[in-house]
Design a protein around this motif. Sequence first.
Motif, PDB file in Angstrom:
ATOM      1  N   ASN A  26      27.011  58.556  64.135  1.00 30.43           N
ATOM      2  CA  ASN A  26      25.718  58.655  64.803  1.00 30.43           C
ATOM      3  C   ASN A  26      24.895  57.438  64.402  1.00 30.43           C
ATOM      4  N   VAL A  27      24.502  56.621  65.384  1.00 31.42           N
ATOM      5  CA  VAL A  27      23.764  55.393  65.105  1.00 31.42           C
ATOM      6  C   VAL A  27      22.498  55.340  65.954  1.00 31.42           C
ATOM      7  N   VAL A  28      21.429  54.808  65.359  1.00 27.47           N
ATOM      8  CA  VAL A  28      20.134  54.674  66.018  1.00 27.47           C
ATOM      9  C   VAL A  28      19.817  53.185  66.123  1.00 27.47           C
ATOM     10  N   SER A  29      19.361  52.743  67.290  1.00 24.93           N
ATOM     11  CA  SER A  29      18.963  51.345  67.490  1.00 24.93           C
ATOM     12  C   SER A  29      17.517  51.141  67.071  1.00 24.93           C
ATOM     13  N   PHE A  30      17.218  49.956  66.518  1.00 27.08           N
ATOM     14  CA  PHE A  30      15.844  49.576  66.208  1.00 27.08           C
ATOM     15  C   PHE A  30      15.292  48.735  67.358  1.00 27.08           C
ATOM     16  N   PRO A  31      13.977  48.801  67.605  1.00 25.73           N
ATOM     17  CA  PRO A  31      13.372  47.956  68.640  1.00 25.73           C
ATOM     18  C   PRO A  31      13.522  46.463  68.298  1.00 25.73           C
ATOM     19  N   ILE A  32      13.334  45.634  69.299  1.00 22.55           N
ATOM     20  CA  ILE A  32      13.458  44.189  69.148  1.00 22.55           C
ATOM     21  C   ILE A  32      12.171  43.633  68.542  1.00 22.55           C
ATOM     22  N   ASP A  93      16.560  30.747  77.052  1.00 23.78           N
ATOM     23  CA  ASP A  93      15.140  31.043  77.223  1.00 23.78           C
ATOM     24  C   ASP A  93      14.895  31.736  78.557  1.00 23.78           C
ATOM     25  N   SER A  94      13.782  32.429  78.645  1.00 24.60           N
ATOM     26  CA  SER A  94      13.350  33.135  79.864  1.00 24.60           C
ATOM     27  C   SER A  94      14.435  34.040  80.441  1.00 24.60           C
ATOM     28  N   THR A  95      15.156  34.728  79.576  1.00 26.41           N
ATOM     29  CA  THR A  95      16.277  35.559  80.010  1.00 26.41           C
ATOM     30  C   THR A  95      16.097  36.982  79.509  1.00 26.41           C
ATOM     31  N   THR A  96      16.407  37.940  80.368  1.00 27.60           N
ATOM     32  CA  THR A  96      16.377  39.352  79.970  1.00 27.60           C
ATOM     33  C   THR A  96      17.699  39.708  79.308  1.00 27.60           C
ATOM     34  N   TYR A  97      17.608  40.304  78.128  1.00 30.50           N
ATOM     35  CA  TYR A  97      18.792  40.760  77.388  1.00 30.50           C
ATOM     36  C   TYR A  97      18.692  42.263  77.152  1.00 30.50           C
ATOM     37  N   TYR A  98      19.844  42.905  77.097  1.00 33.77           N
ATOM     38  CA  TYR A  98      19.961  44.324  76.776  1.00 33.77           C
ATOM     39  C   TYR A  98      20.711  44.427  75.453  1.00 33.77           C
ATOM     40  N   VAL A  99      20.197  45.250  74.547  1.00 38.03           N
ATOM     41  CA  VAL A  99      20.725  45.340  73.182  1.00 38.03           C
ATOM     42  C   VAL A  99      20.851  46.795  72.777  1.00 38.03           C
ATOM     43  N   ARG A 100      21.915  47.107  72.033  1.00 34.49           N
ATOM     44  CA  ARG A 100      22.023  48.431  71.418  1.00 34.49           C
ATOM     45  C   ARG A 100      22.888  48.334  70.167  1.00 34.49           C
ATOM     46  N   ALA A 101      22.561  49.179  69.202  1.00 31.42           N
ATOM     47  CA  ALA A 101      23.320  49.230  67.954  1.00 31.42           C
ATOM     48  C   ALA A 101      24.643  49.941  68.197  1.00 31.42           C
ATOM     49  N   TYR A 102      25.620  49.627  67.334  1.00 27.16           N
ATOM     50  CA  TYR A 102      26.913  50.312  67.421  1.00 27.16           C
ATOM     51  C   TYR A 102      27.418  50.620  66.012  1.00 27.16           C
ATOM     52  N   ALA A 103      28.324  51.583  65.928  1.00 27.01           N
ATOM     53  CA  ALA A 103      29.019  51.909  64.678  1.00 27.01           C
ATOM     54  C   ALA A 103      30.429  52.355  65.040  1.00 27.01           C
ATOM     55  N   GLY A 112      23.818  53.290  70.018  1.00 29.54           N
ATOM     56  CA  GLY A 112      22.463  53.803  69.966  1.00 29.54           C
ATOM     57  C   GLY A 112      21.744  53.556  71.279  1.00 29.54           C
ATOM     58  N   GLU A 113      20.468  53.859  71.280  1.00 33.06           N
ATOM     59  CA  GLU A 113      19.626  53.661  72.455  1.00 33.06           C
ATOM     60  C   GLU A 113      19.579  52.181  72.834  1.00 33.06           C
ATOM     61  N   GLU A 114      19.533  51.917  74.125  1.00 39.75           N
ATOM     62  CA  GLU A 114      19.452  50.548  74.621  1.00 39.75           C
ATOM     63  C   GLU A 114      18.001  50.088  74.704  1.00 39.75           C
ATOM     64  N   PHE A 115      17.753  48.849  74.265  1.00 42.05           N
ATOM     65  CA  PHE A 115      16.449  48.204  74.409  1.00 42.05           C
ATOM     66  C   PHE A 115      16.655  46.928  75.208  1.00 42.05           C
ATOM     67  N   SER A 116      15.613  46.508  75.918  1.00 45.97           N
ATOM     68  CA  SER A 116      15.681  45.226  76.616  1.00 45.97           C
ATOM     69  C   SER A 116      14.497  44.368  76.190  1.00 45.97           C
ATOM     70  N   PHE A 117      14.666  43.064  76.315  1.00 49.90           N
ATOM     71  CA  PHE A 117      13.604  42.127  76.003  1.00 49.90           C
ATOM     72  C   PHE A 117      13.841  40.845  76.788  1.00 49.90           C
ATOM     73  N   VAL A 118      12.795  40.018  76.886  1.00 49.67           N
ATOM     74  CA  VAL A 118      12.885  38.736  77.561  1.00 49.67           C
ATOM     75  C   VAL A 118      12.551  37.653  76.551  1.00 49.67           C
ATOM     76  N   THR A 119      13.437  36.670  76.422  1.00 48.71           N
ATOM     77  CA  THR A 119      13.159  35.546  75.534  1.00 48.71           C
ATOM     78  C   THR A 119      12.018  34.722  76.118  1.00 48.71           C
ATOM     79  N   LEU A 120      11.307  34.028  75.239  1.00 48.32           N
ATOM     80  CA  LEU A 120      10.182  33.205  75.675  1.00 48.32           C
ATOM     81  C   LEU A 120      10.672  31.985  76.441  1.00 48.32           C
ATOM     82  N   LYS A 121       9.781  31.416  77.226  1.00 50.50           N
ATOM     83  CA  LYS A 121      10.106  30.224  78.008  1.00 50.50           C
ATOM     84  C   LYS A 121       9.909  28.990  77.138  1.00 50.50           C
TER      85      LYS A 121
END
Length: 143
Positions: A26-32, A93-103, A112-121
């Motif tokens: 059981n794994v939990v993802s942390f926010p970006i 840069d300026s790209t949307t990424y999807y991230v999640r923890a794994y075990a 774990g839960e998926e988070f998304s973020f956009v890198t700065l330009k």
Amino acid sequence: MKKHILFLVFVACIMFACKPVIEKPNVVSFPIAEITETSAKTGGNVVSDGGAEVTSRGVCWGINQNPTIEEDNKTVDGAGIGEFVSNLNELADSTTYYVRAYAVNSVGVSYGEEFSFVTLKIEEEGDDDNNGDDDNNGDDDNN
């Protein structure tokens, strides 16, 4: 003879019923956090090993949803249960990424839960006013 058969049935029931059930961890993802033009920081927490040793943990990321450790980029941040930190580098840069923890344990991989973020330009040099001139009026004359 009946007693021997009953005894064997009893022993067999105990042997099979007492085996622990092993599951995926059981794994939990942390926010970006700490997002830049080319990097970000995240991580996770392996809350439970599922009854088998966690042999690998980290995060996986990509430009498509539901990244996996088989198909996308990943970090390897140790083994076992507990919290870990992952540094994502060499991002565009300026790209949307999807991230999640794994075990990973002997049963398989958990995410774990998926988070998304956009890198700065990345700001280009000389592009301070987005008009291509120095006086902010949209032309390059000196009037």
